[in-house]
Design an enzyme around this catalytic site. Structure first.
Site, PDB file in Angstrom:
ATOM      1  N   SER A  26      24.114   5.101  16.376  1.00 51.89           N
ATOM      2  CA  SER A  26      22.896   4.875  15.663  1.00 51.89           C
ATOM      3  C   SER A  26      21.501   4.929  16.856  1.00 51.89           C
ATOM      4  O   SER A  26      20.816   5.656  16.677  1.00 51.89           O
ATOM      5  CB  SER A  26      22.678   3.816  14.798  1.00 51.89           C
ATOM      6  OG  SER A  26      23.612   3.892  13.660  1.00 51.89           O
ATOM      7  N   ARG A  30      18.697   7.830  18.039  1.00 51.16           N
ATOM      8  CA  ARG A  30      17.217   7.332  18.237  1.00 51.16           C
ATOM      9  C   ARG A  30      16.825   7.667  19.475  1.00 51.16           C
ATOM     10  O   ARG A  30      15.716   7.955  19.643  1.00 51.16           O
ATOM     11  CB  ARG A  30      17.099   6.180  17.460  1.00 51.16           C
ATOM     12  CG  ARG A  30      17.313   6.140  15.793  1.00 51.16           C
ATOM     13  CD  ARG A  30      17.571   4.702  15.432  1.00 51.16           C
ATOM     14  NE  ARG A  30      17.670   4.886  14.004  1.00 51.16           N
ATOM     15  CZ  ARG A  30      18.949   5.223  13.178  1.00 51.16           C
ATOM     16  NH1 ARG A  30      19.808   5.582  13.751  1.00 51.16           N
ATOM     17  NH2 ARG A  30      18.689   4.773  11.870  1.00 51.16           N
ATOM     18  N   ASP A 321      29.966   1.779   7.128  1.00 52.34           N
ATOM     19  CA  ASP A 321      30.748   2.722   7.660  1.00 52.34           C
ATOM     20  C   ASP A 321      32.152   1.604   8.150  1.00 52.34           C
ATOM     21  O   ASP A 321      32.986   2.565   8.637  1.00 52.34           O
ATOM     22  CB  ASP A 321      30.331   2.961   9.215  1.00 52.34           C
ATOM     23  CG  ASP A 321      29.069   4.097   8.807  1.00 52.34           C
ATOM     24  OD1 ASP A 321      28.981   4.604   7.600  1.00 52.34           O
ATOM     25  OD2 ASP A 321      28.232   4.286   9.831  1.00 52.34           O
ATOM     26  N   ARG A 352      34.900   8.762   1.294  1.00 56.00           N
ATOM     27  CA  ARG A 352      35.794   7.928   2.030  1.00 56.00           C
ATOM     28  C   ARG A 352      36.613   6.831   1.115  1.00 56.00           C
ATOM     29  O   ARG A 352      37.644   6.468   1.441  1.00 56.00           O
ATOM     30  CB  ARG A 352      35.129   7.038   3.000  1.00 56.00           C
ATOM     31  CG  ARG A 352      34.712   7.744   4.325  1.00 56.00           C
ATOM     32  CD  ARG A 352      33.862   6.878   5.392  1.00 56.00           C
ATOM     33  NE  ARG A 352      33.733   7.696   6.632  1.00 56.00           N
ATOM     34  CZ  ARG A 352      32.807   7.628   7.537  1.00 56.00           C
ATOM     35  NH1 ARG A 352      31.962   6.456   7.234  1.00 56.00           N
ATOM     36  NH2 ARG A 352      32.830   8.244   8.396  1.00 56.00           N
ATOM     37  N   ARG A 394      36.320   8.321  11.226  1.00 55.37           N
ATOM     38  CA  ARG A 394      36.772   6.756  10.817  1.00 55.37           C
ATOM     39  C   ARG A 394      38.059   6.803   9.767  1.00 55.37           C
ATOM     40  O   ARG A 394      38.883   5.830   9.979  1.00 55.37           O
ATOM     41  CB  ARG A 394      35.621   6.133  10.142  1.00 55.37           C
ATOM     42  CG  ARG A 394      34.363   6.101  11.051  1.00 55.37           C
ATOM     43  CD  ARG A 394      33.508   5.061  10.541  1.00 55.37           C
ATOM     44  NE  ARG A 394      32.064   5.506  11.049  1.00 55.37           N
ATOM     45  CZ  ARG A 394      31.906   5.226  12.490  1.00 55.37           C
ATOM     46  NH1 ARG A 394      32.381   4.449  13.105  1.00 55.37           N
ATOM     47  NH2 ARG A 394      30.508   5.440  12.678  1.00 55.37           N
TER      48      ARG A 394
END
Ligand code: S3P
Length: 440
Positions: A26, A30, A321, A352, A394
């Site tokens: 993240s 950014r 997540d 997911r 993931r």
């Protein structure tokens, strides 16, 4: 080296050692985007060099920023004080965060850009970002199906809006704030629960004023348009969402003790650690410090007898997540682990909920699927399956961790996707003693 078509994880002896997780995903997106919006030089240390972030690096370059790798994890971004008209399509690969934040940022400038992504990103909803941007005055043209990439964003001359989110989403909040930076007036975003605040923190580090006001369990974030960003130094700590995988392996493989150093401990990201503790995990944090404006620490996980819990729904935003890997540890726990209020999981890199339900069931674990969640009944984990990962990093890493403590091996397909967030995952896990090998 050719990429294997599958990876197989086998029951392993006790894992041990100290390691580091790659830089936070993240923050990495950014840092590149704000560096490109700012005037002057931004020196980034600890950037995640995963495929998702590399796509964002190429994107900001296409928008006119200078982007240079000066060493491992060290990147220099030279911002032009705004985005320029790109002369090519912006391909964000697999990255939902990358595309949504870039769409927001681009909307604030007089540019017109076509955004696209891989097959998985093309399936994800984009109206949730497009709606508020159109309300601010941007023009969005769907070039294929409505609500899906590819989409053309034509920006400039925006007006501030007050936006209230029904579900806390840091991506939507960030897209609106980045657009709001170049809008006329004060833009506000209200959230029912607090989502990760890296955009707010980083905007401040780049010199902008961001207001925050508590509203119930959530907050309202406000940003005055027309503020200028100035390049700065950004240090990026280890990603707690990636650290979760070696730590989970430490919890479920008997006799293990695994330490991940330098993990970001922003309280809006540590819901998994809190949940594991409630399950009885032996999880300790040492060397707590503040670095680069974030709380950081070394996290140690030792093999633990876990018990199922009901995860509070209000915690979802702080671990959205992490539910796949939580579900894996829940499979080894005594009793049921109830995960509800997580419908957002269905619109991540894959659905997911359904992928975890299918993967765990294939490995002999008892799981009940619900519309907005799932319930894992822990106990014996037979394993002995090949799990379809639908292009989701993931899902792949979670099932590999499962295989390290299951009775029989667990294989996953499309292992190359792991590099979107965790390049070097297999080598790192092997370094701790994990038996993970390429297979066909
Ligand atoms: C992210 C926000 C979350 C998360 C994603 C990264 C971010 O998405 O799932 O991996 O960096 O802002 P949502 O904002 O859609 O919940």
């Amino acid at each position: 080296m050719t990429t294997p078509s599958h990876l197989t994880a086998r029951r392993s002896r006790a894992l041990s050692g100290r390691t580091r997780a790659p830089g936070d995903k993240s923050m990495s997106h950014r840092a590149l985007i704000l560096g490109a919006m700012a005037s002057g030089t931004t020196e980034i240390d600890g950037l995640l060099e995963g495929d998702d972030v590399l796509a964002t690096a190429r994107a900001v370059q296409a928008f006119g920023a200078g982007v240079e790798r000066t060493g491992p994890g060290r990147w220099r971004v030279t911002g032009q004080g705004g985005f320029r008209q790109p002369d090519s399509l912006i391909d964000c690969g697999n990255a939902g965060t990358g595309v949504r934040l870039l769409m927001g940022a681009a909307a604030g400038y007089p540019v017109s850009a076509v955004f696209d992504g891989d097959a998985s990103l093309r399936k994800r909803p984009m109206k949730r970002v497009a709606g508020p941007l159109v309300e601010m005055g941007a023009r969005l043209d769907w070039l294929g199906e409505e609500d899906r990439l590819p989409v053309q964003v034509s920006g400039g001359a925006l007006a501030a809006i007050d936006h209230t989110q029904s579900v806390a989403s840091a991506q939507i909040k960030s897209a609106i704030l980045l657009a709001g930076l170049n809008a006329d007036g004060v833009t506000t975003v209200a959230e029912p629960e607090r989502s990760r605040d890296h955009t707010e923190r980083m905007l401040r580090a780049f010199g902008a004023e961001v207001g925050v006001e508590a509203v119930g369990e959530g907050w309202r974030v406000s940003l005055r348009g027309g503020q200028r960003l100035t390049g700065t130094a950004v240090w990026i700590p280890g990603d707690p969402s990636s650290a979760a995988f070696p730590l989970a392996a430490g919890l479920v493989v008997p006799g293990s003790s695994v330490t991940v150093e330098g993990v970001m401990l922003n309280p809006l990201r540590t819901g998994l650690f809190e949940t594991w503790r409630e399950m009885g995990a032996d999880l300790t944090i040492s060397n707590r410090r503040t670095a680069g404006g974030e709380e950081v620490g070394d996290v140690t996980a030792r093999h633990s007898e876990l018990s199922g819990v009901v995860v509070p729904e209000a915690r979802a935003a702080s671990m959205i997540d992490e539910y796949p890997i939580l579900a894996v540890t829940a499979a080894f726990a005594e009793g049921e682990t109830v995960m509800r209020g997580v419908g957002e999981m269905r619109v991540k890199e894959s659905d997911r909920i359904s992928l975890m339900v299918a993967g765990l069931r294939a490995c002999g674990v008892d799981v009940a699927e619900e519309a907005e969640g799932f319930v894992v009944a822990g106990g014996a984990v037979p394993g002995g399956a090949t799990v379809h990962t639908a292009h989701d990093h993931r899902i792949a890493m979670s099932h590999l961790v499962l295989g390290l403590a299951a009775e029989r091996p667990v294989a996953v397909d499309e292992p190359d996707m792991i590099a979107t967030s965790f390049p070097g995952f297999v080598e790192l896990m092997r370094g701790l003693g994990a038996d993970i090998a390429a297979s066909t």
